[in-house]
Write an enzyme that holds these catalytic residues in place. Sequence first.
Site, PDB file in Angstrom:
ATOM      1  N   CYS A  94       1.009  -0.948  -0.202  1.00 17.52           N
ATOM      2  CA  CYS A  94       0.051   0.166  -0.304  1.00 17.52           C
ATOM      3  C   CYS A  94       1.454   0.902   0.031  1.00 17.52           C
ATOM      4  CB  CYS A  94      -1.121  -0.046   1.637  1.00 17.52           C
ATOM      5  SG  CYS A  94      -2.603  -0.962   0.952  1.00 17.52           S
ATOM      6  N   HIS A 119      -6.187  -1.912  -0.832  1.00 16.73           N
ATOM      7  CA  HIS A 119      -5.787  -3.100  -0.763  1.00 16.73           C
ATOM      8  C   HIS A 119      -6.674  -4.431  -0.919  1.00 16.73           C
ATOM      9  CE1 HIS A 119      -3.557  -5.445   2.931  1.00 16.73           C
ATOM     10  NE2 HIS A 119      -4.279  -5.916   3.144  1.00 16.73           N
ATOM     11  N   ASN A 155       1.364 -16.220  -5.278  1.00 15.74           N
ATOM     12  CA  ASN A 155       1.185 -17.084  -5.210  1.00 15.74           C
ATOM     13  C   ASN A 155      -0.110 -16.775  -3.998  1.00 15.74           C
ATOM     14  OD1 ASN A 155       3.542 -18.058  -5.817  1.00 15.74           O
ATOM     15  ND2 ASN A 155       4.764 -16.413  -4.689  1.00 15.74           N
ATOM     16  N   HIS A 165      -0.715  -8.564   0.140  1.00 16.80           N
ATOM     17  CA  HIS A 165      -0.945  -7.847  -0.377  1.00 16.80           C
ATOM     18  C   HIS A 165      -1.159  -8.254  -1.998  1.00 16.80           C
ATOM     19  CE1 HIS A 165      -1.889  -3.483  -1.841  1.00 16.80           C
ATOM     20  NE2 HIS A 165      -2.176  -3.446  -3.232  1.00 16.80           N
ATOM     21  N   HIS A 181      -0.467  -9.734  -5.397  1.00 16.63           N
ATOM     22  CA  HIS A 181       0.958  -9.301  -6.108  1.00 16.63           C
ATOM     23  C   HIS A 181       0.867 -10.518  -7.201  1.00 16.63           C
ATOM     24  CE1 HIS A 181       2.771 -11.117  -2.388  1.00 16.63           C
ATOM     25  NE2 HIS A 181       4.074 -11.777  -3.725  1.00 16.63           N
ATOM     26  N   HIS A 207       3.618 -11.828  -9.608  1.00 15.98           N
ATOM     27  CA  HIS A 207       5.472 -11.655 -10.847  1.00 15.98           C
ATOM     28  C   HIS A 207       5.038 -11.418 -11.876  1.00 15.98           C
ATOM     29  CE1 HIS A 207       6.508 -12.703  -6.325  1.00 15.98           C
ATOM     30  NE2 HIS A 207       5.037 -13.611  -6.125  1.00 15.98           N
TER      31      HIS A 207
HETATM   32  P1  AMP Z   1       5.303 -13.103  -2.074  1.00 18.25           P
HETATM   33  O1  AMP Z   1       6.344 -14.340  -1.563  1.00 18.25           O
HETATM   34  O2  AMP Z   1       4.519 -14.138  -3.446  1.00 18.25           O
HETATM   35  O3  AMP Z   1       4.634 -12.805  -1.256  1.00 18.25           O
HETATM   36  O4  AMP Z   1       6.683 -12.309  -2.741  1.00 18.25           O
HETATM   37  C1  AMP Z   1       7.188 -10.838  -2.258  1.00 18.25           C
HETATM   38  C2  AMP Z   1       7.762 -10.798  -2.776  1.00 18.25           C
HETATM   39  O5  AMP Z   1       8.118  -9.138  -2.788  1.00 18.25           O
HETATM   40  C3  AMP Z   1       9.138 -10.666  -3.121  1.00 18.25           C
HETATM   41  O6  AMP Z   1       9.781 -11.573  -4.429  1.00 18.25           O
HETATM   42  C4  AMP Z   1      10.287 -10.096  -2.038  1.00 18.25           C
HETATM   43  O7  AMP Z   1      11.097 -10.216  -2.860  1.00 18.25           O
HETATM   44  C5  AMP Z   1       8.747  -8.518  -2.765  1.00 18.25           C
HETATM   45  N1  AMP Z   1       9.252  -7.894  -2.057  1.00 18.25           N
HETATM   46  C6  AMP Z   1       9.213  -8.047  -0.574  1.00 18.25           C
HETATM   47  N2  AMP Z   1       9.680  -6.140  -0.045  1.00 18.25           N
HETATM   48  C7  AMP Z   1       9.182  -5.753  -0.838  1.00 18.25           C
HETATM   49  C8  AMP Z   1       9.673  -3.952  -1.541  1.00 18.25           C
HETATM   50  N3  AMP Z   1       9.465  -3.004  -0.479  1.00 18.25           N
HETATM   51  N4  AMP Z   1       9.741  -3.742  -2.538  1.00 18.25           N
HETATM   52  C9  AMP Z   1       9.755  -4.874  -3.840  1.00 18.25           C
HETATM   53  N5  AMP Z   1       9.493  -6.073  -3.369  1.00 18.25           N
HETATM   54  C10 AMP Z   1       9.656  -5.848  -2.574  1.00 18.25           C
HETATM   55 ZN    ZN Z   2      -1.350  -3.454   1.018  1.00 18.66          ZN
END
Ligand code: AMP
Ligand code: ZN
Length: 110
Positions: free
Chosen positions: A7, A46, A83, A94, A96, A98
Amino acid sequence: MENCVFCKIAKKEIPSNLVYEDEYTVAFNDLNPQAPVHILVIPKKHYASLNEVDDPVIMGALLNAVKETAKKLNISDYRTVINTGKGAGQEVFHIHLHMLAGRPLKWPPG
Ligand code: AMP
Ligand code: ZN
């Protein structure tokens, strides 16, 4: 949501390397890349995980943002991963998407 790092990135309260933005989403480089190109696409609003997304507009906007990001970066071959839940490797709650590219990506992933 308070104390949610993504967020804060979406609101530009903490720095990130933004590569794409539209009305509903932002895309930025992953801090710990697993491929030469590793981008995360998130909704500005979010939702903890895919299981909480209740708006088909957001569902569509996320995939559209992946496609537009690839187009902007001139990437034709890439993998998209979501994931969902701790047991599937989700660490940031939150949602995301990849986007991985820039090296051969085998299938099945193993
Ligand atoms: P997941 O395991 O699918 O929840 O992926 C979380 C991803 O977020 C990981 O690949 C981390 O490297 C990435 N991550 C965590 N914090 C940050 C951040 N502040 N900026 C960019 N990527 C992040
Ligand atoms: Zn969020």
